[in-house]
Design a protein around this motif. Structure first.
Motif, PDB file in Angstrom:
ATOM      1  N   PHE B   8       0.824  -1.205   0.000  1.00 58.43           N
ATOM      2  CA  PHE B   8       0.000   0.000   0.000  1.00 58.43           C
ATOM      3  C   PHE B   8       0.857   1.253   0.000  1.00 58.43           C
ATOM      4  O   PHE B   8       0.402   2.325  -0.336  1.00 58.43           O
ATOM      5  CB  PHE B   8      -0.932  -0.005   1.218  1.00 58.43           C
ATOM      6  CG  PHE B   8      -1.941  -1.118   1.206  1.00 58.43           C
ATOM      7  CD1 PHE B   8      -2.345  -1.684   0.008  1.00 58.43           C
ATOM      8  CD2 PHE B   8      -2.493  -1.590   2.380  1.00 58.43           C
ATOM      9  CE1 PHE B   8      -3.277  -2.711  -0.019  1.00 58.43           C
ATOM     10  CE2 PHE B   8      -3.434  -2.614   2.370  1.00 58.43           C
ATOM     11  CZ  PHE B   8      -3.824  -3.176   1.167  1.00 58.43           C
ATOM     12  N   LEU B   9       2.106   1.148   0.449  1.00 57.84           N
ATOM     13  CA  LEU B   9       3.034   2.284   0.410  1.00 57.84           C
ATOM     14  C   LEU B   9       4.408   1.753  -0.014  1.00 57.84           C
ATOM     15  O   LEU B   9       5.105   1.133   0.766  1.00 57.84           O
ATOM     16  CB  LEU B   9       3.098   2.955   1.790  1.00 57.84           C
ATOM     17  CG  LEU B   9       4.050   4.134   1.970  1.00 57.84           C
ATOM     18  CD1 LEU B   9       3.822   5.194   0.906  1.00 57.84           C
ATOM     19  CD2 LEU B   9       3.898   4.764   3.348  1.00 57.84           C
ATOM     20  N   SER B  55       3.598   7.745  -8.024  1.00 56.22           N
ATOM     21  CA  SER B  55       2.913   7.645  -6.746  1.00 56.22           C
ATOM     22  C   SER B  55       3.429   6.415  -6.014  1.00 56.22           C
ATOM     23  O   SER B  55       3.672   5.383  -6.630  1.00 56.22           O
ATOM     24  CB  SER B  55       1.401   7.523  -6.977  1.00 56.22           C
ATOM     25  OG  SER B  55       0.781   7.103  -5.780  1.00 56.22           O
ATOM     26  N   ALA B  56       3.589   6.542  -4.720  1.00 55.76           N
ATOM     27  CA  ALA B  56       4.055   5.404  -3.915  1.00 55.76           C
ATOM     28  C   ALA B  56       2.885   4.593  -3.385  1.00 55.76           C
ATOM     29  O   ALA B  56       3.082   3.548  -2.785  1.00 55.76           O
ATOM     30  CB  ALA B  56       4.913   5.906  -2.763  1.00 55.76           C
ATOM     31  N   TRP B  57       1.639   5.087  -3.606  1.00 55.42           N
ATOM     32  CA  TRP B  57       0.484   4.455  -2.964  1.00 55.42           C
ATOM     33  C   TRP B  57      -0.053   3.293  -3.785  1.00 55.42           C
ATOM     34  O   TRP B  57      -0.061   3.343  -5.012  1.00 55.42           O
ATOM     35  CB  TRP B  57      -0.625   5.492  -2.722  1.00 55.42           C
ATOM     36  CG  TRP B  57      -0.142   6.603  -1.863  1.00 55.42           C
ATOM     37  CD1 TRP B  57       0.329   7.816  -2.285  1.00 55.42           C
ATOM     38  CD2 TRP B  57      -0.014   6.590  -0.438  1.00 55.42           C
ATOM     39  NE1 TRP B  57       0.729   8.559  -1.194  1.00 55.42           N
ATOM     40  CE2 TRP B  57       0.531   7.837  -0.059  1.00 55.42           C
ATOM     41  CE3 TRP B  57      -0.314   5.659   0.551  1.00 55.42           C
ATOM     42  CZ2 TRP B  57       0.802   8.167   1.269  1.00 55.42           C
ATOM     43  CZ3 TRP B  57      -0.051   5.985   1.869  1.00 55.42           C
ATOM     44  CH2 TRP B  57       0.489   7.231   2.217  1.00 55.42           C
ATOM     45  N   GLY B  58      -0.516   2.288  -3.071  1.00 54.29           N
ATOM     46  CA  GLY B  58      -1.116   1.129  -3.718  1.00 54.29           C
ATOM     47  C   GLY B  58      -2.603   1.036  -3.425  1.00 54.29           C
ATOM     48  O   GLY B  58      -3.241   0.036  -3.712  1.00 54.29           O
TER      49      GLY B  58
END
Lengths: 91, 290
Positions: B8-9, B55-58
């Motif tokens: 997620f990150l 983006s690092a977000w998942g």
């Protein structure tokens, strides 16, 4: 005139393209004989780049660092309860 | 910790080496599941993880402005309600600037409407992203770029705003405080807060490397010391009642000096100031004893 619609979205997890390992001047090295596999380093790592992996021979769970992303902050070495991680020069 | 694909990150973000906030954010992500939408306020967390076009977000993640993350979350919740989606949870993330000061009014609105949204505040005790200006969360005595220490002043003269009390005044069912030195505590509190029916608030102390003027490897240690001195206890209020606290029968307070002397932002403090901060810790110990 209509204002152009700009796409300001980004692919999920696309930051993986940045190999932040190049930031590093010191690198954490794990002594697998000392590591007890508590996973505290993996939980604390701000990059999330430490994984707990099963060793092939001994089948014990130990920490493994992904040096592609490790920035060398030393948080893991500082917090390791059994002092299994040492910081070494990386240049 | 997680598999690369389910992260997620992700790594590859631009957070400082040893960032306490990103360490805490990793712990928060372990408490979330895939049916979560995140609304993020402006701040270090937003800037370091989403340098366009990456983006690092998942997880589904949206950023609009500094002040309106809570209102954006309300909008997402309204759309989910209209679609009849009860499964998807909405989480807001913000820093102390966005929470204590700039977004304060809209957060109050979110809580007043009683919407089922989890608000997470990453408290670095200053505007870390814009150059360490003092915020409503800056504690007494801290030197920041707008409360510098010198011959006339010994840092911030204001006391930290009590956001937990403000959250409790809105009758929130779940209010908790945690610290970046305790990753499992953070993960457990996020899981509990997500299960709560109604708005919930979680505030996490996040040592900031440039803001607190500390070494790269000290974020977790200082997160722990803040708890051990009684300055920032781990707390949990369920239905307005203090149900868990780090100040219990086993608690033995360390001297605040041990916490203060490790940080550049407090290094100018004299005996008199340190004794004022020691009194603040004593007040906490009395107030949050369980």
């Amino acid at each position: 005139m209509k204002a152009p619609i700009t796409n300001l979205s980004a692919q999920a997890n696309s930051s993986l393209a940045n190999k932040t390992g190049s930031w590093r001047t010191v690198k954490p090295v794990i002594n697998l004989n000392t590591c007890v596999g508590c996973s505290l380093c993996a939980k604390l790592c701000p990059e999330g780049c430490i994984e707990m992996k099963k060793q092939i021979k001994t089948e014990k769970i130990k920490a493994k660092i992904n040096y592609d992303y490790c920035k060398g902050c030393g948080l893991c070495a500082h917090e390791c309860p059994v002092k299994a991680i040492k910081m070494e020069n990386d240049f | 910790m997680n598999n690369k694909n389910t992260k997620f990150l992700s790594p590859g973000h631009n957070g400082c080496a040893g960032c306490g906030q990103l360490s805490a954010a990793q712990a928060v992500m372990r408490g979330l599941h895939k049916n979560v939408i995140i609304a993020n306020a402006t701040g270090c967390l937003e800037v370091t993880t989403t340098a366009y076009p990456q983006s690092a977000w998942g997880l589904p993640w949206i950023h609009s402005l500094f002040e309106n993350a809570a209102a954006v979350a309300s909008g997402i919740k309204a759309a989910l309600n209209k679609k009849g989606d009860k499964k998807t949870k909405v989480v807001v993330q913000g820093g102390d600037g966005g929470t204590f000061d700039i977004g304060f009014g809209l957060i109050s609105g979110l809580w007043e409407r009683g919407e089922n949204v989890l608000y997470i505040c990453y408290d670095t005790e200053a505007y870390s992203n814009t150059g360490i200006q003092a915020s409503g969360a800056t504690p007494y005595g801290a030197s920041t770029s707008t409360s510098p220490s010198g011959t006339v002043s010994s840092g911030s003269t204001q006391r930290k705003k009590d956001m937990l009390a403000i959250a409790l005044a809105h009758n929130l069912k779940y209010v908790a405080q945690s610290s970046a030195g305790f990753p499992d505590d953070i993960t457990n509190k996020v899981k509990k807060a997500l299960e709560t029916d109604g708005p919930s608030y979680l505030q996490i102390l996040c040592p900031c490397i440039p803001g607190w003027k500390i070494n790269n490897n000290e974020a977790a240690m200082l997160g722990k010391l803040a708890v051990q001195t009684g300055l920032y206890p781990l707390l949990e209020y369920i239905n307005g009642q203090l149900s868990a606290s780090s100040i219990n029968s086993n608690f033995q307070a360390k001297a605040v000096e041990e916490y203060l002397k490790k940080q550049g932002r407090f290094k100018h403090l004299k005996e008199a100031d340190i004794s004022i901060i020691q009194k603040l810790a004593a007040e906490n110990i009395k107030k949050y004893k369980i």
